[in-house]
Design an enzyme around this catalytic site. Structure first.
Site, PDB file in Angstrom:
ATOM      1  N   GLU A 128       0.833  -1.215   0.000  1.00 17.74           N
ATOM      2  CA  GLU A 128       0.000   0.000   0.000  1.00 17.74           C
ATOM      3  C   GLU A 128       0.863   1.259   0.000  1.00 17.74           C
ATOM      4  OE1 GLU A 128      -2.648  -0.765  -1.000  1.00 17.74           O
ATOM      5  OE2 GLU A 128      -4.205  -0.976   0.513  1.00 17.74           O
ATOM      6  N   THR A 181      -5.350   6.703  -5.407  1.00 12.73           N
ATOM      7  CA  THR A 181      -5.503   6.991  -3.972  1.00 12.73           C
ATOM      8  C   THR A 181      -4.695   8.225  -3.588  1.00 12.73           C
ATOM      9  OG1 THR A 181      -5.951   4.689  -3.455  1.00 12.73           O
ATOM     10  CG2 THR A 181      -5.160   6.034  -1.651  1.00 12.73           C
TER      11      THR A 181
HETATM   12  N1  HSE Z   1      -8.361   4.742   3.636  1.00 13.12           N
HETATM   13  C1  HSE Z   1      -7.804   4.852   2.308  1.00 13.12           C
HETATM   14  C2  HSE Z   1      -8.252   6.178   1.719  1.00 13.12           C
HETATM   15  C3  HSE Z   1      -8.320   3.709   1.475  1.00 13.12           C
HETATM   16  O1  HSE Z   1      -9.447   6.473   1.798  1.00 13.12           O
HETATM   17  O2  HSE Z   1      -7.422   6.921   1.197  1.00 13.12           O
HETATM   18  C4  HSE Z   1      -7.791   3.676   0.076  1.00 13.12           C
HETATM   19  O3  HSE Z   1      -8.424   2.587  -0.617  1.00 13.12           O
END
Ligand code: HSE
Length: 306
Positions: A128, A181
Site C-alpha cells: 500500500e 488513492t
Molecule cells: N483509507 C484509504 C483512503 C483507502 O481512503 O485513502 C484507500 O483505498
C-alpha cells in the site's frame, strides 16, 4: 506444497465513517494468484494478465510485500508469482491490497505458515505504501482476515475483527475512471473541526455497536461521513445521485468505496442489494461513463487457497 492458487478478495475501505481504520472484505469479487516455489532465490513476477502493471518486483505491490516477508524470514527459498488481475487499479475496491495480501498469504503458506495471518498485515502494508505513499491497513487487513476489520491503532498495529451480521450485502458500482488513492488523498484537509470529529467518532462507534448487536437501524444511522465524503464526492461522476438512489432503493447507507471512484451501498438482504444495483445501473447508463456493478456478500474468509 510447491504451488498454490489463491483467491485475493476486493475490499471496501473506510465504510463511510472509518477513514483509514475500517474496511470490509467482499466474497464474490477478487483476483486469482498462482505462487510457485522456484530454485532461484528471490521473488519473480512471471506474468500479469488483465492489467498492464510492472513485473519488476520492487515496482509492483505484490513484489514489494513478498520481498518484505521473505527478507524477514531470512529464507533462501525463491518464488514465482502469476497474477490474474480482475480488480482494476485505481478502482477504490482494494486492487493493490488484493495483490499485496495474496502475495504474502501465498508465500507464507508455501513456507509452512511461520506467521499467523494477522502477522502478515505489516508486510502487505508495504504494498500500500508503494501504491499510494501511505501504509494504510484498512484494505489489507480485511483482505487477509475477511469480514470487517477495525484498525484500532497503527502504532503499535492493533487490528480487531468485528462480527458481520448474516444478512448484510454490498452493492458496489465502479465507474471506469481511474482515481489514484494518492490524488484522492491530496484533496483532503489536514485538520478537522471538532464538531465534525464528534459526529464522525459517534458514527464509527455506532456502526461498530450495530455490527455487534445485529442492529440494522443503528448501522443505517451510523453510515455517514461528514469529513471525507464532502471533499471527495465531487471527484465521482453522479455521486450524489447514486447516494439518493441507494437510499430510495432501500439501502441502509452508501458512500465512497475507499478513495473512490467506486461507490458502495450496504443493504439488509440480497434482494435489496440487487434492487439497488438495478437502480444504479439504470441511472449510470445515462452518463457517458462505462461502469461495472457487483453485488456481494461479505466474506468471512479473506484471502484463501482455492
Ligand atoms: N483509507 C484509504 C483512503 C483507502 O481512503 O485513502 C484507500 O483505498
Amino acid at each position: 506444497m510447491e504451488k498454490i492458487n489463491i483467491f485475493c478478495p476486493a475490499t471496501i475501505a473506510n465504510v463511510s465513517c472509518g477513514f483509514d481504520v475500517l474496511g470490509l472484505c467482499l466474497e464474490q469479487v477478487g483476483d486469482i494468484m498462482t505462487i510457485s516455489k522456484s530454485s532461484e532465490p528471490g521473488i519473480r513476477i512471471k506474468r500479469i494478465s488483465g492489467q498492464d502493471l510492472p513485473l519488476q518486483p520492487d515496482r509492483n505491490v505484490a513484489g514489494i510485500a513478498a520481498m518484505a516477508l521473505l527478507e524477514c524470514t531470512g529464507s533462501e527459498q525463491g518464488f514465482e508469482i502469476e497474477i490474474e488481475k480482475r480488480i482494476k487499479p485505481g478502482s477504490g475496491i482494494g486492487s493493490s491490497a488484493a495483490s499485496a495480501a495474496g502475495a504474502v498469504f501465498g508465500i507464507n503458506s508455501l513456507l509452512g505458515s511461520p506467521f499467523s495471518t494477522s502477522e502478515l498485515i505489516p508486510f502487505a502494508m508495504k504494498g500500500e505504501e508503494l501504491a499510494s505513499g501511505v501504509p494504510h491497513a484498512d484494505n489489507v487487513a480485511p483482505a487477509l482476515l475477511g469480514g470487517f476489520s477495525l484498525v484500532r491503532s497503527y502504532d503499535p498495529l492493533d487490528v480487531i475483527t468485528l462480527p458481520v451480521p448474516d444478512d448484510l450485502y454490498v452493492t458496489v458500482i465502479h465507474p471506469q475512471i481511474e482515481l489514484k488513492t494518492a490524488d484522492s488523498r491530496a484533496v483532503l484537509k489536514k485538520t478537522v473541526p471538532l464538531s465534525h470529529a464528534i459526529r464522525q467518532w459517534g458514527n464509527l462507534a455506532g456502526l461498530v455497536s450495530g455490527l455487534y448487536e445485529n442492529d440494522y437501524d443503528r448501522i443505517a444511522a451510523s453510515l455517514q461521513d461528514v469529513i471525507i465524503e464532502p471533499l471527495r464526492g465531487p471527484l465521482i461522476p453522479g455521486f450524489s445521485e447514486l447516494k439518493q438512489i441507494a437510499s430510495e432503493g432501500g439501502a441502509l447507507g452508501s458512500g465512497i468505496s475507499g478513495s473512490g471512484p467506486s461507490v458502495f451501498a450496504l443493504s439488509r438482504g440480497k434482494k435489496t442489494a440487487q434492487a439497488v444495483a438495478e437502480l444504479m445501473n439504470v441511472f449510470y447508463r445515462k452518463l457517458d461513463v462505462a461502469f461495472e456493478i457487483h453485488v456481494s456478500a461479505i466474506s468471512a474468509k479473506g484471502t484463501h487457497i482455492i
